[in-house]
Design an enzyme around this catalytic site. Structure first.
Site, PDB file in Angstrom:
ATOM      1  N   MET A  32       0.854  -1.193   0.000  1.00 43.54           N
ATOM      2  CA  MET A  32       0.000   0.000   0.000  1.00 43.54           C
ATOM      3  C   MET A  32       0.890   1.243   0.000  1.00 43.54           C
ATOM      4  O   MET A  32       0.458   2.321   0.410  1.00 43.54           O
ATOM      5  CB  MET A  32      -0.941  -0.018   1.198  1.00 43.54           C
ATOM      6  CG  MET A  32      -1.906  -1.207   1.123  1.00 43.54           C
ATOM      7  SD  MET A  32      -3.436  -0.980   2.038  1.00 43.54           S
ATOM      8  CE  MET A  32      -2.804  -0.798   3.676  1.00 43.54           C
ATOM      9  N   LEU A  35       6.732   2.896   1.497  1.00 38.65           N
ATOM     10  CA  LEU A  35       7.682   1.781   1.541  1.00 38.65           C
ATOM     11  C   LEU A  35       8.803   2.006   2.554  1.00 38.65           C
ATOM     12  O   LEU A  35       9.229   3.144   2.781  1.00 38.65           O
ATOM     13  CB  LEU A  35       8.279   1.568   0.138  1.00 38.65           C
ATOM     14  CG  LEU A  35       7.256   1.288  -0.974  1.00 38.65           C
ATOM     15  CD1 LEU A  35       7.973   1.021  -2.297  1.00 38.65           C
ATOM     16  CD2 LEU A  35       6.330   0.129  -0.629  1.00 38.65           C
ATOM     17  N   HIS A  36       9.244   0.917   3.152  1.00 34.55           N
ATOM     18  CA  HIS A  36      10.372   0.944   4.088  1.00 34.55           C
ATOM     19  C   HIS A  36      11.212  -0.310   3.859  1.00 34.55           C
ATOM     20  O   HIS A  36      10.906  -1.101   2.936  1.00 34.55           O
ATOM     21  CB  HIS A  36       9.876   1.059   5.540  1.00 34.55           C
ATOM     22  CG  HIS A  36       8.828   0.034   5.890  1.00 34.55           C
ATOM     23  ND1 HIS A  36       9.101  -1.310   5.995  1.00 34.55           N
ATOM     24  CD2 HIS A  36       7.495   0.152   6.124  1.00 34.55           C
ATOM     25  CE1 HIS A  36       8.006  -1.963   6.311  1.00 34.55           C
ATOM     26  NE2 HIS A  36       6.998  -1.103   6.382  1.00 34.55           N
ATOM     27  N   HIS A  39       9.547  -3.673   3.061  1.00 39.14           N
ATOM     28  CA  HIS A  39       9.100  -3.884   1.672  1.00 39.14           C
ATOM     29  C   HIS A  39      10.300  -4.179   0.768  1.00 39.14           C
ATOM     30  O   HIS A  39      10.227  -5.031  -0.116  1.00 39.14           O
ATOM     31  CB  HIS A  39       8.396  -2.634   1.131  1.00 39.14           C
ATOM     32  CG  HIS A  39       7.148  -2.270   1.870  1.00 39.14           C
ATOM     33  ND1 HIS A  39       7.056  -1.175   2.700  1.00 39.14           N
ATOM     34  CD2 HIS A  39       5.927  -2.853   1.896  1.00 39.14           C
ATOM     35  CE1 HIS A  39       5.849  -1.103   3.199  1.00 39.14           C
ATOM     36  NE2 HIS A  39       5.141  -2.103   2.739  1.00 39.14           N
ATOM     37  N   GLN A 155      -2.476 -12.217   7.945  1.00 39.35           N
ATOM     38  CA  GLN A 155      -2.734 -11.931   6.526  1.00 39.35           C
ATOM     39  C   GLN A 155      -2.071 -12.994   5.636  1.00 39.35           C
ATOM     40  O   GLN A 155      -2.671 -13.485   4.678  1.00 39.35           O
ATOM     41  CB  GLN A 155      -2.200 -10.544   6.185  1.00 39.35           C
ATOM     42  CG  GLN A 155      -2.152 -10.249   4.694  1.00 39.35           C
ATOM     43  CD  GLN A 155      -1.806  -8.797   4.397  1.00 39.35           C
ATOM     44  OE1 GLN A 155      -2.644  -7.943   4.487  1.00 39.35           O
ATOM     45  NE2 GLN A 155      -0.557  -8.530   4.038  1.00 39.35           N
ATOM     46  N   ARG A 189       3.195   2.489   9.764  1.00 37.57           N
ATOM     47  CA  ARG A 189       2.542   3.281  10.812  1.00 37.57           C
ATOM     48  C   ARG A 189       3.538   3.862  11.819  1.00 37.57           C
ATOM     49  O   ARG A 189       3.190   4.763  12.579  1.00 37.57           O
ATOM     50  CB  ARG A 189       1.522   2.428  11.569  1.00 37.57           C
ATOM     51  CG  ARG A 189       0.321   2.086  10.714  1.00 37.57           C
ATOM     52  CD  ARG A 189      -0.565   1.063  11.405  1.00 37.57           C
ATOM     53  NE  ARG A 189      -1.415   0.413  10.429  1.00 37.57           N
ATOM     54  CZ  ARG A 189      -2.654   0.774  10.138  1.00 37.57           C
ATOM     55  NH1 ARG A 189      -3.203   1.775  10.773  1.00 37.57           N
ATOM     56  NH2 ARG A 189      -3.339   0.151   9.225  1.00 37.57           N
TER      57      ARG A 189
END
Ligand code: PAF
Length: 280
Positions: A32, A35-36, A39, A155, A189
């Site tokens: 989504m 990015l960090h 990812h 997930q 987050r």
């Protein structure tokens, strides 16, 4: 070089069909955005296995339970593209919402059982939104393999169940959680944590590791989980939504360890909801 940004399914399909005609395996990293390093580790894993790699960036409205959370979700496409540039991904697929959910869209993909526990209890409808968009992304990208972080353990298990149940022709690859030096799991987050909340946040992986160690050593499950919850609140967390020991695959709650278990937690600090999980 900045990766090409594709907005429509038609363009994406044409590109992917060309790659497949050359015999290239195609990997997808669904994201989504915002990015960090977590990812980027998925992208690197995809590049190890696949000749062509697509990163999808789509803030999926169907998986948010609150309009406020959706509105606050960071949207940083230019920075994301800059971060991906040195890795040499083949394409970014960043569709507009009406490309994904055009007028008249009426289908919901719902994975029973596993979606209703833990996150599912606290975020009703969340996993239907995830399952629906992920099914669409697999169909849109025609990917051979898809890469998901273990950070979102539930997930990952929901997606595995979905792919098995619907015989979707894509291999799901789970990749380890990337952590900060104090072990806080990397998350989009985290940027919303104040300096004080960030300090408190490090109690989450610490108390989870302590509880996992105690249970691995034969400590009683429920008193250990209660003690971990109390320790998190004492450390400054505002609320602990859950800290549960589950079967690692089905995510059914377990009262004692007799196979691979997973400790999963969700807790609020300074207005930010953090989740984490570790093997037990
Ligand atoms: O993990 C995420 O970022 C999202 O849930 C996903 C898999 C990209 C679906 O929107």
């Amino acid at each position: 070089m900045r990766p090409v940004i594709v907005r429509t399914v038609a363009e994406l399909r044409a590109m992917v069909r060309g790659w497949k005609a050359e015999g290239a395996a195609v990997g997808v990293v669904p994201t989504m955005g915002a990015l960090h390093d977590g990812h980027l580790s998925l992208v690197r894993a995809a590049q190890r296995d696949c000749k062509r790699v697509i990163v999808t960036i789509f803030v999926n409205p169907k998986q948010f339970n609150s309009a406020d959370d959706l509105a606050k979700y960071p949207r940083t496409e230019a920075a994301d593209a800059a971060l991906l540039a040195p890795l040499g991904v083949d394409a970014i697929f960043a569709p507009m919402p009406d490309e994904v959910y055009p007028e008249g869209f009426a289908t919901n993909v719902s994975v029973g059982g596993i979606s209703t526990r833990l996150e599912g209890l606290h975020r009703p409808g969340h996993f239907d939104g995830v399952a629906t968009v992920v099914t669409k992304l697999f169909g849109m990208t025609l990917a051979d393999r898809a890469y998901f972080g273990e950070k979102d353990w539930q997930q990952l298990q929901v997606v595995r169940r979905l792919v098995a149940d619907l015989n979707l022709p894509v291999e799901i690859v789970g990749c380890p959680t990337i952590r900060e030096p104090d072990n806080l799991a990397r998350s989009s987050r985290n940027v919303r944590l104040s300096p004080e909340a960030r300090t408190i946040a490090s109690a989450l992986p610490r108390e989870m590791a302590k509880a996992a160690g105690a249970m691995r050593a034969g400590g009683p499950v429920h008193p250990t989980l209660d003690a971990a919850k109390a320790a998190l609140l004492a450390a400054g967390f505002d609320e602990v939504e859950y800290i549960d020991l589950c079967d690692a695959e089905t995510l059914l709650w377990i009262d004692e360890l007799d196979g691979p278990g997973r400790l999963l937690a969700a807790a609020w600090v300074g207005g930010v909801r953090l989740i984490d999980n570790i093997a037990v």
